[in-house]
Design a protein around this motif. Structure first.
Motif, PDB file in Angstrom:
ATOM      1  N   SER A  88       0.846  -1.207   0.000  1.00 12.82           N
ATOM      2  CA  SER A  88       0.000   0.000   0.000  1.00 12.82           C
ATOM      3  C   SER A  88       0.877   1.252   0.000  1.00 12.82           C
ATOM      4  CB  SER A  88      -0.908   0.020   1.236  1.00 12.82           C
ATOM      5  OG  SER A  88      -1.626  -1.173   1.308  1.00 12.82           O
ATOM      6  N   TRP A  89       1.933   1.230   0.807  1.00  5.19           N
ATOM      7  CA  TRP A  89       2.872   2.372   0.870  1.00  5.19           C
ATOM      8  C   TRP A  89       3.520   2.584  -0.504  1.00  5.19           C
ATOM      9  CZ3 TRP A  89       8.052   2.991  -0.096  1.00  5.19           C
ATOM     10  CH2 TRP A  89       8.645   4.161   0.379  1.00  5.19           C
ATOM     11  N   HIS A  90       3.979   1.498  -1.096  1.00  2.00           N
ATOM     12  CA  HIS A  90       4.640   1.559  -2.407  1.00  2.00           C
ATOM     13  C   HIS A  90       3.700   2.178  -3.465  1.00  2.00           C
ATOM     14  CE1 HIS A  90       7.026   0.072  -5.839  1.00  2.00           C
ATOM     15  NE2 HIS A  90       5.868  -0.292  -6.351  1.00  2.00           N
ATOM     16  N   LEU A  91       2.435   1.770  -3.447  1.00  2.00           N
ATOM     17  CA  LEU A  91       1.471   2.294  -4.426  1.00  2.00           C
ATOM     18  C   LEU A  91       1.266   3.796  -4.231  1.00  2.00           C
ATOM     19  CD1 LEU A  91      -1.127  -0.609  -4.185  1.00  2.00           C
ATOM     20  CD2 LEU A  91       0.397  -0.161  -6.123  1.00  2.00           C
ATOM     21  N   MET A  92       1.219   4.216  -2.972  1.00  2.00           N
ATOM     22  CA  MET A  92       1.059   5.657  -2.685  1.00  2.00           C
ATOM     23  C   MET A  92       2.221   6.464  -3.234  1.00  2.00           C
ATOM     24  SD  MET A  92      -0.184   6.077   1.167  1.00  2.00           S
ATOM     25  CE  MET A  92      -1.847   5.688   1.530  1.00  2.00           C
ATOM     26  N   VAL A  93       3.433   5.957  -2.998  1.00  2.00           N
ATOM     27  CA  VAL A  93       4.635   6.658  -3.458  1.00  2.00           C
ATOM     28  C   VAL A  93       4.635   6.749  -4.984  1.00  2.00           C
ATOM     29  CG1 VAL A  93       7.152   6.440  -3.620  1.00  2.00           C
ATOM     30  CG2 VAL A  93       6.007   6.101  -1.437  1.00  2.00           C
ATOM     31  N   ARG A  94       4.150   5.690  -5.633  1.00  2.00           N
ATOM     32  CA  ARG A  94       4.115   5.677  -7.106  1.00  2.00           C
ATOM     33  C   ARG A  94       2.905   6.402  -7.686  1.00  2.00           C
ATOM     34  NH1 ARG A  94       7.793   2.073 -10.100  1.00  2.00           N
ATOM     35  NH2 ARG A  94       9.367   1.632  -8.527  1.00  2.00           N
ATOM     36  N   GLY A  95       2.018   6.834  -6.801  1.00  2.00           N
ATOM     37  CA  GLY A  95       0.824   7.540  -7.269  1.00  2.00           C
ATOM     38  C   GLY A  95      -0.183   6.618  -7.939  1.00  2.00           C
ATOM     39  N   ILE A  96      -0.217   5.363  -7.508  1.00  3.86           N
ATOM     40  CA  ILE A  96      -1.158   4.399  -8.101  1.00  3.86           C
ATOM     41  C   ILE A  96      -2.380   4.254  -7.180  1.00  3.86           C
ATOM     42  CG2 ILE A  96      -1.446   1.949  -8.714  1.00  3.86           C
ATOM     43  CD1 ILE A  96       1.620   2.091  -9.448  1.00  3.86           C
ATOM     44  N   ASP A  97      -3.551   4.332  -7.772  1.00  4.13           N
ATOM     45  CA  ASP A  97      -4.799   4.249  -7.013  1.00  4.13           C
ATOM     46  C   ASP A  97      -5.060   2.794  -6.603  1.00  4.13           C
ATOM     47  OD1 ASP A  97      -7.352   4.310  -6.073  1.00  4.13           O
ATOM     48  OD2 ASP A  97      -8.238   5.278  -7.842  1.00  4.13           O
ATOM     49  N   ALA A  98      -5.096   2.555  -5.289  1.00  4.56           N
ATOM     50  CA  ALA A  98      -5.275   1.193  -4.773  1.00  4.56           C
ATOM     51  C   ALA A  98      -6.629   0.595  -5.161  1.00  4.56           C
ATOM     52  CB  ALA A  98      -5.115   1.193  -3.253  1.00  4.56           C
ATOM     53  N   ALA A  99      -7.568   1.469  -5.560  1.00  2.94           N
ATOM     54  CA  ALA A  99      -8.896   0.976  -5.943  1.00  2.94           C
ATOM     55  C   ALA A  99      -8.918   0.406  -7.361  1.00  2.94           C
ATOM     56  CB  ALA A  99      -9.913   2.108  -5.819  1.00  2.94           C
ATOM     57  N   GLN A 100      -7.858   0.712  -8.143  1.00  6.83           N
ATOM     58  CA  GLN A 100      -7.795   0.215  -9.528  1.00  6.83           C
ATOM     59  C   GLN A 100      -7.029  -1.107  -9.558  1.00  6.83           C
ATOM     60  OE1 GLN A 100      -9.511   1.627 -11.956  1.00  6.83           O
ATOM     61  NE2 GLN A 100     -10.176   3.178 -10.477  1.00  6.83           N
ATOM     62  N   ALA A 101      -7.748  -2.202  -9.404  1.00  5.05           N
ATOM     63  CA  ALA A 101      -7.097  -3.508  -9.235  1.00  5.05           C
ATOM     64  C   ALA A 101      -6.096  -3.819 -10.347  1.00  5.05           C
ATOM     65  CB  ALA A 101      -8.158  -4.605  -9.149  1.00  5.05           C
ATOM     66  N   SER A 102      -6.454  -3.507 -11.607  1.00  4.79           N
ATOM     67  CA  SER A 102      -5.536  -3.883 -12.695  1.00  4.79           C
ATOM     68  C   SER A 102      -4.233  -3.083 -12.614  1.00  4.79           C
ATOM     69  CB  SER A 102      -6.212  -3.724 -14.057  1.00  4.79           C
ATOM     70  OG  SER A 102      -6.670  -2.409 -14.189  1.00  4.79           O
ATOM     71  N   ASP A 103      -4.299  -1.824 -12.173  1.00  9.24           N
ATOM     72  CA  ASP A 103      -3.075  -1.019 -12.008  1.00  9.24           C
ATOM     73  C   ASP A 103      -2.217  -1.584 -10.885  1.00  9.24           C
ATOM     74  OD1 ASP A 103      -4.168   0.532 -13.949  1.00  9.24           O
ATOM     75  OD2 ASP A 103      -4.626   2.252 -12.664  1.00  9.24           O
ATOM     76  N   VAL A 104      -2.874  -2.022  -9.822  1.00 10.23           N
ATOM     77  CA  VAL A 104      -2.140  -2.581  -8.678  1.00 10.23           C
ATOM     78  C   VAL A 104      -1.431  -3.864  -9.108  1.00 10.23           C
ATOM     79  CG1 VAL A 104      -2.365  -3.577  -6.363  1.00 10.23           C
ATOM     80  CG2 VAL A 104      -3.737  -1.567  -6.990  1.00 10.23           C
ATOM     81  N   VAL A 105      -2.144  -4.723  -9.802  1.00  5.89           N
ATOM     82  CA  VAL A 105      -1.565  -6.005 -10.236  1.00  5.89           C
ATOM     83  C   VAL A 105      -0.391  -5.760 -11.186  1.00  5.89           C
ATOM     84  CG1 VAL A 105      -2.047  -8.152 -11.494  1.00  5.89           C
ATOM     85  CG2 VAL A 105      -3.708  -7.263  -9.856  1.00  5.89           C
ATOM     86  N   ALA A 106      -0.541  -4.776 -12.081  1.00 11.42           N
ATOM     87  CA  ALA A 106       0.536  -4.476 -13.043  1.00 11.42           C
ATOM     88  C   ALA A 106       1.794  -3.977 -12.339  1.00 11.42           C
ATOM     89  CB  ALA A 106       0.054  -3.437 -14.050  1.00 11.42           C
ATOM     90  N   GLU A 107       1.636  -3.439 -11.145  1.00  9.93           N
ATOM     91  CA  GLU A 107       2.779  -2.881 -10.409  1.00  9.93           C
ATOM     92  C   GLU A 107       3.525  -3.950  -9.591  1.00  9.93           C
ATOM     93  OE1 GLU A 107       4.095  -0.044 -10.826  1.00  9.93           O
ATOM     94  OE2 GLU A 107       5.430   0.100  -9.090  1.00  9.93           O
ATOM     95  N   LEU A 108       2.922  -5.124  -9.407  1.00 12.73           N
ATOM     96  CA  LEU A 108       3.539  -6.143  -8.541  1.00 12.73           C
ATOM     97  C   LEU A 108       4.999  -6.475  -8.900  1.00 12.73           C
ATOM     98  CD1 LEU A 108       0.566  -8.623  -7.888  1.00 12.73           C
ATOM     99  CD2 LEU A 108       1.668  -7.087  -6.243  1.00 12.73           C
ATOM    100  N   PRO A 109       5.347  -6.603 -10.200  1.00 11.42           N
ATOM    101  CA  PRO A 109       6.746  -6.934 -10.513  1.00 11.42           C
ATOM    102  C   PRO A 109       7.734  -5.863 -10.053  1.00 11.42           C
ATOM    103  CG  PRO A 109       5.328  -7.271 -12.429  1.00 11.42           C
ATOM    104  CD  PRO A 109       4.500  -6.576 -11.407  1.00 11.42           C
TER     105      PRO A 109
END
Ligand SMILES: Nc1ncnc2c1ncn2[C@@H]1O[C@H](COP(=O)(O)OP(=O)(O)O)[C@@H](O)[C@H]1O
Ligand SMILES: Nc1ccn([C@@H]2O[C@H](COP(=O)(O)OP(=O)(O)O)[C@@H](O)[C@H]2O)c(=O)n1
Length: 229
Positions: free
Chosen positions: A46-67
């Motif tokens: 969750s912290w990583h997504l915030m720093v990257r400016g990725i919306d945690a509610a957008q599941a496909s964006d979150v999944v794409a960021e996992l690598p």
């Protein structure tokens, strides 16, 4: 440290504020085991997504960021840390802004599968004789075959009172409300309020911290004796 045999897994689940992290870490120390805080990994993502400016509610964006999510977690109970890349996020992941989005991240099935794979690798590869792993779905999904499985509970009032005592910038009412709504969101994903078959419930409502640690250590020792471990 390890004698070379398969590590003993102690799986502990429960709602927010039931004492999972603090009790599990103390139990690990008492037994000479490692300690795995799975919730910290959901928080670190969750912290990583915030720093990257990725919306945690957008599941496909979150999944794409996992690598791109490179996290490390300390499993020695005397040397606990959480890192993302080169940043030490041990404290930052406890901030209310992280707590406020973690349930959104945790409801994504691909995220859960991705993290669960890492949890299993950490557990299997521990250099300690055993590992106490705590979270919401350790007894049911991550390690359903663990020889020791415990549901750590306490009434909502007791859990809110414990959390309110912690030093925080929020009022007791806000802490209580945040805890209640997070448990509600989380329990739509996994059931951590009811013990699954074969899971021992430890209710800490009327136990102090030391008594809770002793109660959990006793469950572990009884299970190991009956399993011949
Ligand atoms: N049995 C207990 N009695 C009183 N306080 C406790 C007990 N168990 C845990 N605590 C305290 O309650 C707070 C919440 O515990 P924590 O381990 O963070 O819970 P969880 O990981 O389940 O959210 C901590 O401040 C901890 O020290
Ligand atoms: N095994 C786990 C552990 C945590 N989580 C998620 O991660 C969040 C943070 O977990 P945590 O254990 O740090 O929460 P606390 O109970 O310690 O506040 C939870 O609110 C869940 O959304 C999960 O879904 N599954």
């Amino acid at each position: 440290m390890s004698t070379g045999s398969t590590p003993v897994i102690v799986a502990i689940d429960g709602p927010a504020g039931s004492g999972k992290s603090s009790v599990s870490r103390a139990v690990a120390k008492a037994l000479g085991f490692a300690y795995l805080d799975t919730g910290a990994s959901y928080r670190a993502l969750s912290w990583h997504l915030m720093v990257r400016g990725i919306d945690a509610a957008q599941a496909s964006d979150v999944v794409a960021e996992l690598p791109n999510f490179d996290f490390r977690i300390g499993t020695d109970p005397d040397d606990y840390y959480v890192r993302v890349g080169s940043a030490d996020v041990t404290e930052a992941i406890r901030e209310p802004r992280v707590t406020g989005v973690v349930s959104l991240v945790a409801r994504i099935p691909e995220v859960r599968r991705w993290l669960n794979e890492r949890f299993r690798m950490i557990m299997a590869g521990t250099p300690f004789d055993g590992i106490v792993a705590e979270g919401r779905d350790i007894t049911t999904v991550v390690a359903p075959d663990a020889p020791v499985r415990i549901l750590l509970t306490a009434t909502e009032d007791a859990r809110m009172a414990r959390r309110s005592k912690e030093l925080t910038s929020e009022s007791a009412a806000a802490v209580g409300e945040a805890l209640r709504s997070r448990d509600k969101a989380d329990s739509r994903v996994v059931d951590f309020m009811n013990a699954a078959d074969g899971v021992t419930t430890v209710d800490s409502t009327d136990l102090d911290f030391e008594q809770t640690v002793s109660a959990v250590v006793e469950v572990v020792q009884t299970a190991r004796t009956s399993h011949g471990g």
